[in-house]
Each structure stands twice: as structure tokens, then as C-alpha cells.
Design a protein around this motif. Sequence first.
Motif, mmCIF file in Angstrom:
data_model
loop_
_atom_site.group_PDB
_atom_site.id
_atom_site.type_symbol
_atom_site.label_atom_id
_atom_site.label_comp_id
_atom_site.label_asym_id
_atom_site.label_seq_id
_atom_site.Cartn_x
_atom_site.Cartn_y
_atom_site.Cartn_z
ATOM 1 N N ASP A 122 -99.757 -28.711 -104.052
ATOM 2 C CA ASP A 122 -98.541 -29.320 -103.528
ATOM 3 C C ASP A 122 -97.851 -30.149 -104.612
ATOM 4 O O ASP A 122 -98.361 -31.180 -105.050
ATOM 5 N N GLY A 123 -96.675 -29.705 -105.056
ATOM 6 C CA GLY A 123 -95.891 -30.428 -106.050
ATOM 7 C C GLY A 123 -94.670 -31.095 -105.472
ATOM 8 O O GLY A 123 -93.674 -31.284 -106.191
ATOM 9 N N THR A 124 -94.731 -31.486 -104.206
ATOM 10 C CA THR A 124 -93.572 -32.081 -103.538
ATOM 11 C C THR A 124 -93.224 -33.446 -104.117
ATOM 12 O O THR A 124 -92.063 -33.720 -104.452
ATOM 13 N N THR B 11 -85.656 -26.411 -109.848
ATOM 14 C CA THR B 11 -85.483 -24.998 -109.498
ATOM 15 C C THR B 11 -86.743 -24.182 -109.750
ATOM 16 O O THR B 11 -86.858 -23.059 -109.256
ATOM 17 N N LEU B 12 -87.690 -24.742 -110.531
ATOM 18 C CA LEU B 12 -88.891 -23.981 -110.855
ATOM 19 C C LEU B 12 -90.081 -24.921 -111.017
ATOM 20 O O LEU B 12 -89.995 -25.934 -111.705
ATOM 21 N N TYR C 111 -111.488 -25.614 -116.136
ATOM 22 C CA TYR C 111 -110.122 -25.247 -116.500
ATOM 23 C C TYR C 111 -109.194 -26.410 -116.188
ATOM 24 O O TYR C 111 -109.394 -27.137 -115.213
ATOM 25 N N SER C 112 -108.197 -26.593 -117.052
ATOM 26 C CA SER C 112 -107.160 -27.595 -116.805
ATOM 27 C C SER C 112 -106.034 -26.931 -116.019
ATOM 28 O O SER C 112 -105.570 -25.847 -116.384
ATOM 29 N N LEU C 113 -105.596 -27.604 -114.969
ATOM 30 C CA LEU C 113 -104.499 -27.107 -114.141
ATOM 31 C C LEU C 113 -103.395 -28.156 -114.169
ATOM 32 O O LEU C 113 -103.605 -29.295 -113.743
ATOM 33 N N SER C 114 -102.231 -27.807 -114.692
ATOM 34 C CA SER C 114 -101.157 -28.790 -114.852
ATOM 35 C C SER C 114 -99.852 -28.244 -114.289
ATOM 36 O O SER C 114 -99.662 -27.029 -114.154
ATOM 37 N N LEU C 115 -98.948 -29.170 -113.989
ATOM 38 C CA LEU C 115 -97.657 -28.836 -113.385
ATOM 39 C C LEU C 115 -96.529 -29.294 -114.303
ATOM 40 O O LEU C 115 -96.578 -30.392 -114.870
ATOM 41 N N ARG C 116 -95.512 -28.464 -114.425
ATOM 42 C CA ARG C 116 -94.296 -28.841 -115.136
ATOM 43 C C ARG C 116 -93.109 -28.387 -114.304
ATOM 44 O O ARG C 116 -93.135 -27.296 -113.717
ATOM 45 N N LEU C 117 -92.069 -29.230 -114.250
ATOM 46 C CA LEU C 117 -90.895 -28.953 -113.425
ATOM 47 C C LEU C 117 -89.695 -28.614 -114.301
ATOM 48 O O LEU C 117 -89.526 -29.190 -115.376
ATOM 49 N N ASP D 202 -92.524 -33.387 -117.210
ATOM 50 C CA ASP D 202 -93.974 -33.300 -117.062
ATOM 51 C C ASP D 202 -94.531 -34.716 -117.024
ATOM 52 O O ASP D 202 -93.829 -35.690 -117.286
ATOM 53 N N ASN D 203 -95.802 -34.838 -116.667
ATOM 54 C CA ASN D 203 -96.419 -36.145 -116.476
ATOM 55 C C ASN D 203 -97.927 -35.959 -116.616
ATOM 56 O O ASN D 203 -98.483 -34.976 -116.121
ATOM 57 N N ASP D 204 -98.575 -36.898 -117.312
ATOM 58 C CA ASP D 204 -100.030 -36.784 -117.484
ATOM 59 C C ASP D 204 -100.769 -36.763 -116.155
ATOM 60 O O ASP D 204 -101.879 -36.227 -116.064
#
Length: 732
Positions: A639-641, A650-651, A692-698, A706-708
Motif C-alpha cells: 500500500d503506497g497511499t 501517476t506511477l 531482498y530490498s523492496l522500495s517505492l518511488r513515485l 523517494d524516501n528512505d
Amino acid sequence: MRRSTCGIVLLALALCGAQRALSAPVYDTIVDPISGRKGHVPKPEQQKLSRRLAGATPLAVDCGAFNACPLASTIAQALLGNNPNLTLSAGASFSKGLCAQWGTIPAGGFSAGHVMAGWFPKGAVVLSSGIAATGNCNSNTLDYYTGLIGGGGDANLDALVPAYTTYDAVALEFEVTAERDGMLVFQYAFGSDEYTEWVNTAFNDVFGFFIAPIGTPITSGHNVAIVKGTADTQVSINNVNGGSHSDIWTNNRAYDLQAMTPPQSTVAIEADGFTSLLNTQGYPVVAGQRYRFKLAIADAGDQILDSWVYISAGSLLLDQKPNANGTVVLPTPTPGCPNPIVALDASKSTDSDAGDSLTYAWTVSAALPVGGCVHTVTAAGASATVNMSNLASGVTYTVTLTVYDKFDVDDIETETLHVPSDCGVADQAAICANAGTGSGGGTGGGSGGGEIVTYFPPPNLPPWPPGISNNVVPSFPPSSYIMAGLEVAVVPCDGDVTITIDGTTVGQEGLQQTIGDTSEDEVIFIWRVSQFNDQENPVMPDKVIKYTNPDGSYTTSVTFTAAELGQSTAVQTLQAWLDVTDVGSTWDQGAGIVDPTPTFVKLLGCPITPATPHVTIAFDDVASPKPFTVACGATVDLDGTIPATGKTVTLWMWTLEDAATGALIKQFMKTTAVFTNFDLSIVPGVTLDTFYSLSLRLFGPSADWDNDNWSTKVSMTPHRHRLLLRPLHHLR
């Protein structure tokens, strides 16, 4: 005799006679919000810390000269000095950390008597997971010196310690252009208050010096803070200590030193342990190319207890690799081998750097199939010898010459040495059986004689359990082991852990106190498991083991099951305590003492399985989601809300990377905030029991974010995780 709960403190005071009385403490206590560990900050420093964190101008500290909070470009230039072979590019910055975490010690500015003063004649740059200025203090004032920064971690440092989460990271980044080909090197030292009691536990403060060509993502493979003579052993608390690479490390913990015979004193530095002056591993560069530097340090496991890394000002330079040129000179062949001495000559080795000094290391080795070992003879010096009378007859040995310059940049050359049948030892089994008992087969000029070292291959491990086809070595240590100080025992999902204490070999204070204070025939062991620093409130009923007419060995063990410990989906870190007494079964009664050396018990969260009610991993701006494990075939929602709140997004790009190497596994592009049914088992390249590292970028129409804190770690196991724990030997 009846003890109070301060018995542990009294024992500590007895062993650490230099400690101040606790009736008037000179420090404030900080409790880590993650682990519950406690740290100590001198009262004046506590005031300075609070003002720093409030954004005020840092106050001067009474620990030599220290320039607090200089610009990143100032620090980068200090590292380069007046080097004509490197040019600093624009854009130096601190990408992580508060300004309390960095600063410089000017030339001649080390505090009086500081143990590192002579190592850094041009001064030093100091980076810290806590308060950098303390690195110039010339006294070990507190056992648990700390500042609570409250900062986030760093993905590159996370990759160096895959089983840990980092906090309080500070990172300096800058770019340089090489004006000629060569090897980039610089000098540094590391110290920490995590030493010595937190070695090989759930806390492993980490630092890294990363160098990579511009445009190449930084990975753990770009770290040049590597132990000399190893391929990739990073300098860290778990890798460099009294039991590992102790030749480059000094114990400065008052508790340990006062317990020695005779008692020793601490040296002039705050850190409880520190390395020698070290050289980075040389990094090859090409003239005209730009390279990115990232120098970073962080707490790992929680946010408490400070570590410092000192980088020598003006030491960043381009070194030329030496040229190894070795010759193996055999004696004149004569029947009966009256002259078995082989000369090793490295005198023709060269180095194009003016004034550079060279050191030489020789290794003569061969596998002896009959004896079942790899036989190795070592020597040192530009001229050395090896005695074939100590080698196996009829065997061809590999002779390896390693030439180091003064910055530990090396070059290697290999030759062969065939031992005639009438010159050596015919009985290979005898060579292997007598390894280490001889006087040495090699001698060297300059730095001493040779040493016989024989390596025995480890015995074959038991076969994998039936039905397990992916032979992945478990990520965690075995669950049963000898209790020998502060170590971490890991409880797998639905598993158990057995802790064994051997009173004949382990110097446990509780056993010694009981033996000294009571002559009772019955000795009672009471085991208790609690949350961090909450010994009075156990998480389960105490376990009591009684000995009648003990023989003095006092060997006992106890098993805790996952169910007893309250295993859940979340990872927990507990402490196991031992009370050795002579009365009843009530905690902290009778003669003896509660052993002040706990064992850390890491309770793994049970993997999310296909049968588990659906789980959502929510990301936010405050803290990273806790690492999680999924059983093969289980799915979760990402969840990246919250990260998208207030942004035109948009992505949503979710990136999966190998946590150890930083290698990209896969990127998932989503046009909605929630990534439903994320299934690790169908991602190509994913293997069992690997982090594994799982990261989110908007991404938006005109910006990206992005954010640590938008990152976590994930691993996958078979449905029955504990089947993968191979039955290895006990830790000793």
C-alpha cells in the motif's frame, strides 16, 4: 545472604573499580525506542545534544579542537588536500544525517594524548552514528556512550548487513575526476561503544566507503573498507573484534580491562574498542573519468550507542600498483638432497611511486590428498627461504608472492615448486597430523620467520531433509548452541531454541559467585526470558533446574519453544537470563547471583502463508515497514497511499533488489497506490531464504519522489521454515 536487584550493579562495580559511585550519576540515561537498550550521555553533553537536535548552533566541546558542521564541499576538499591527480567536482552534499554527526579535527587539533593523534598528522574527518565531536575526547568516560539522533537508515548500508535494519545514518557524497590512471586509496580508523559486549548480537553498527563510476548504481560490491588480505570482508563490529582479525583491533572497554590479570587501563579515546590505522582497498580508476564517493556510517539493529569513523585528511590519492617479481631458486640437484633449502627472491619487484615502501608475503601450498589437508608454509621478506625437508616429497607446491605498498595496494605472482622424491616427507598423513607442531618451514628477511599452517577441509554436513530441493544455506545461525557471552539465538517459525551453559569452560559470573558464596549440596538454575531491560517481568513462567550433589561441572541446558515465547507474525528480540542460587525456585533469592550476561533470543515472525488472512504492508513517511517473510506461494498487498498524499502521482514504481549485492531483480510499474497480490514466488531470480530490498518511488507529470522510509526487506521460505535449518555444530 540476600541479594537485592542492584546485585548486578555491585558486581560490575567490583570488576570495574574505576567506575564512579551511582549515588551521584554524572550521566543521563537514554532508552532506545526500538530495542529498549539503555545508553548513557554525560549531563553537559545531553544539553548540547538537545540543542543540536533543536537546530541551534552546536556548542563547543571540551575535547580538543573540533570544527562542527562544516560544509560538505569543505570536508571533501580536506580529504583531497592538494592532490594534483584528483579534481573535486561540484555538488558535494550530506545526503543523510544531522550536522551533529560530522565534523573535522584540524591538524594538531587532537586532544592531549588521544590514541589516534599520531595517525592523522593533517587532521581527520569524523563521521558518527551519534555525536561526532566526542570522537576527539581523550578519555573513556562511559561504557554505553550514546546520542539518540532519531534518524533513518541507508539502503547501501542495509545491503552490507542484510539481516539488520540501519538507523541514524550520515552519508557524505561527492564526485572527483581522475587526472591519471591509478588506484584510489585513503586511510581511516573505526571505533565504537558497541564493543565488546554487543559483538555478534542483534546490533552491528556499520559503515561503508563506496566508490563507483558516474552513472553506475552503488552496490555493496563498491565498498572499499575491506580487511587487508581478504576479498570482501568489510570492517565492522562483527568482523573485526577480539575473536576476528584481532591483530588490527584494540579492546578499550574498562569492564574487560579491569578483569584482566593484572588489570589494564583504558587508553585516551571514548570508544570501547577501535581499529588500527587502516588503508582502503585500492579502487582502479581511469584518467579523465568521474567517480562518485559515498562515505556513510549508521547504527544497525537500533538507534543507540555511538560509533565513529575517522578519515585521514589529505590521504585521498592515486596510488600506482606495485609490480611483483618473484623467483624460486632451487638448490643444485644432488642425490640424497643434502641441501634442501629453496631461496625465494622478490628483490626485483618494483613500484613507480617515488618513495613507496614495499612488504612481501610468501605462501607455499599444496593439497595433500593422502593426508586430507591443504599444507601451507608462509614466509615474509624480499629474500626468504623454505626448507623442502618440511614439505611433502613428490608433490608440486604453488608459490604465491604478494607484494604490498605502504597503502596496501598489492600485486600477486605465482610460481611452482616441485619437491623431489628424496627431499621431502613421504608420509603425507604425518604432515597433516603434525600441523603446527614444527618450528616452521619458511624463513624471511625483514619481518620475521615462516610458519607452518595446515588447513583441514570441514567435515561433510548432514544431507538436506527429504523434499527440500533448493539447497540454500539458512540465513540464521543454528538454534542450539553453547551460551558463551552476549550472542543471539534464533528461534525459527514453530521451532525452538536450546541454550546450554557449560560451567567447566565458560567463565560465567553467576556460577563463580555461587561456588564462592555457598557450600550447599543443591544448586538451582532458574532461567527467565523477558523483554529488553525488563528482567522483573518475564514473558513466560520461569524454568527451574535443580542439581543435587553437583560434581562441580554445573553443565545444564534449557529449551524454549516458539509457543512458550509467544511467537507471532512480528519479529521479537528477547533476553534470556540465568539465576544461579541455592534456595527454592523463586527468582533472585538465596546465595549466588543473577548472571549479568544475558543471551539475546531473536524470535522470527512466522511467515505469511497462503492460509494466513490477507496481509497489507503499508508504507508511510515516518518509518520503514518491518521486514517480512512470505511462504512460497503466499501473496500480500503493498500500500503506497500515504506516500502519495498531497502529490500528483501517476506511477508507483516498486523495485526489488538483492539486499546483499544491490543487483536489480525486477521493477513493477503500477498506476494505482495499492499493489494487490504481490507474489514473490513467481518473480524470476528469487531464491529461498535470501533477503531482498523492496522500495517505492513515485512519479508525477513534472516531478518524482523517494524516501528512505519507503523501503523494507522481504524473504521467502518453504511453507515449513524450520526444515531449512541445517543441523550445524554448536557455536563455541
